[in-house]
Design an enzyme around this catalytic site. Structure first.
Site, mmCIF file in Angstrom:
data_model
loop_
_atom_site.group_PDB
_atom_site.id
_atom_site.type_symbol
_atom_site.label_atom_id
_atom_site.label_comp_id
_atom_site.label_asym_id
_atom_site.label_seq_id
_atom_site.Cartn_x
_atom_site.Cartn_y
_atom_site.Cartn_z
ATOM 1 N N LYS A 292 4.366 -11.697 3.132
ATOM 2 C CA LYS A 292 2.945 -11.893 2.804
ATOM 3 C C LYS A 292 2.789 -12.014 1.286
ATOM 4 O O LYS A 292 3.393 -11.230 0.543
ATOM 5 C CB LYS A 292 2.109 -10.720 3.320
ATOM 6 C CG LYS A 292 0.630 -10.779 2.877
ATOM 7 C CD LYS A 292 -0.268 -9.882 3.686
ATOM 8 C CE LYS A 292 -0.343 -8.463 3.224
ATOM 9 N NZ LYS A 292 -0.812 -8.284 1.829
ATOM 10 N N SER B 99 0.846 -1.206 0.000
ATOM 11 C CA SER B 99 0.000 0.000 0.000
ATOM 12 C C SER B 99 0.874 1.246 0.000
ATOM 13 O O SER B 99 0.397 2.339 -0.291
ATOM 14 C CB SER B 99 -0.935 0.005 1.213
ATOM 15 O OG SER B 99 -0.218 -0.229 2.404
ATOM 16 N N ASP C 11 5.293 -7.309 2.632
ATOM 17 C CA ASP C 11 4.466 -7.671 1.482
ATOM 18 C C ASP C 11 5.357 -7.977 0.278
ATOM 19 O O ASP C 11 6.261 -7.194 -0.042
ATOM 20 C CB ASP C 11 3.621 -6.443 1.095
ATOM 21 C CG ASP C 11 2.147 -6.737 1.075
ATOM 22 O OD1 ASP C 11 1.763 -7.918 1.170
ATOM 23 O OD2 ASP C 11 1.373 -5.766 0.977
ATOM 24 N N GLU D 106 -9.484 -9.275 3.420
ATOM 25 C CA GLU D 106 -9.752 -7.868 3.096
ATOM 26 C C GLU D 106 -11.115 -7.716 2.423
ATOM 27 O O GLU D 106 -11.412 -8.381 1.424
ATOM 28 C CB GLU D 106 -8.640 -7.318 2.177
ATOM 29 C CG GLU D 106 -8.871 -5.860 1.821
ATOM 30 C CD GLU D 106 -7.635 -5.151 1.268
ATOM 31 O OE1 GLU D 106 -6.525 -5.731 1.273
ATOM 32 O OE2 GLU D 106 -7.799 -3.985 0.835
HETATM 33 O O1 KIV Z 1 -0.521 -3.436 1.453
HETATM 34 C C1 KIV Z 1 -1.159 -3.390 2.515
HETATM 35 O O2 KIV Z 1 -1.099 -2.426 3.268
HETATM 36 C C2 KIV Z 1 -2.007 -4.533 2.843
HETATM 37 C C3 KIV Z 1 -2.956 -4.375 3.981
HETATM 38 C C4 KIV Z 1 -4.058 -3.488 3.577
HETATM 39 C C5 KIV Z 1 -3.434 -5.659 4.508
HETATM 40 O O3 KIV Z 1 -1.947 -5.519 2.202
#
Ligand code: KIV
Length: 274
Positions: free
Chosen positions: A123, A55, A93, A192
């Protein structure tokens, strides 16, 4: 580089802590972080898990989606976050196209994140399609968080940010994918923008904790995007965000005062000079 260990400072949150929180029916508080200073403040405030979310493509880099974010950028941000944290678990991520081409590449990229950042895990977005990748990664000793429902890296395929899992077929797929990810060894699962009742069903049918974002109160934990929570990011107002501060207003007002002082030659004063 500071490696996440459990030997010094406050007791480090690990996959075991996260599992115990679910077992003991204690909620898991998670937020995103992208930089040293914010990570340190969130850690000091008692957050359990910090996600270096892609994000950051939107709230840090100003893109419209998360798609342009690169692996090198994620590693850079993760390094700054890990440096700020003493207790929270840090998860990174894996950005778009760092694992979609093939499992081998995703596996090696996850290894790169672990070696170069000192984070506690990674993730991936997706369900059954990434089951083998999750299995390989976990077997190499890398904790994996899953992510189902609205997965922003597939936004162009979905065609918008509508909730997922609202039809019986989609709900069935989310539940199935959740079980597949658990079986593959994921230690937790982000849900989500799925209906609260579906999130409840998934949460009840898994041993691993679910972390909701726009997925209702029955998840084992909650996560939000920190600049949304702090009222810093003003371009997007999803209904699942609760704003705990109005930092955009505070910053504009404070900096407006600084500008006035500088223009009026009221800053620096004698005590602020040498
Ligand atoms: O990229 C991110 O911040 C996310 C969250 C919204 C779970 O994947």
């Amino acid at each position: 580089m500071k490696i996440q260990t459990t030997t010094s400072g406050p007791k480090r949150v690990t996959t075991r802590t996260i599992a115990d929180l679910k077992k003991n029916r204690q909620a898991i508080a998670c937020l995103t972080a992208y930089d040293f200073l914010t990570a340190r403040l969130l850690d000091q405030a008692g957050i359990d898990l910090l996600l270096v979310g892609d994000s950051l493509g939107m709230v840090f880099q100003g893109h419209e989606t998360t798609i342009p974010v690169t692996l090198d950028q994620m590693i850079y941000h993760a390094l700054t976050v890990v440096r700020g944290v003493e207790r929270a678990m840090v998860i990174v991520d894996m950005p778009f196209m760092s694992y979609q081409a093939n499992d081998e590449e995703g596996f090696r990229n996850a290894g790169r994140v672990m070696k170069e950042t000192g984070a506690g895990g990674v993730k991936f977005e997706g369900g059954s399609r990434i089951a083998k990748l999750v299995d390989m990664t976990v077997r190499a000793g890398i904790p994996v968080m899953g992510h189902l429902g609205l997965t922003p890296q597939s936004i162009h395929q979905f065609g918008g940010y509508q909730p997922r899992g609202a039809t019986p077929e989609e709900a069935k797929r989310v539940l199935h994918d959740a079980k597949v990810l658990e079986e593959a060894g994921a230690f937790s699962l982000v849900l989500e923008k799925v209906p609260a009742e579906l999130a409840k069903k998934v949460t009840k049918s898994l041993k691993i904790p679910t972390i909701g974002i726009g997925a209702g109160v029955h998840c084992d934990g909650q996560i939000l995007v920190t600049p949304d929570v702090l009222g810093l990011y003003e371009d997007f107002h999803p209904r699942f965000v609760r704003k705990y501060a109005k930092l955009a207003d505070d910053i504009r007002a404070s900096i407006g005062n600084y500008v006035k002082d500088v223009k009026a030659k009221n800053f620096p004063g004698s005590k602020e000079s040498y």
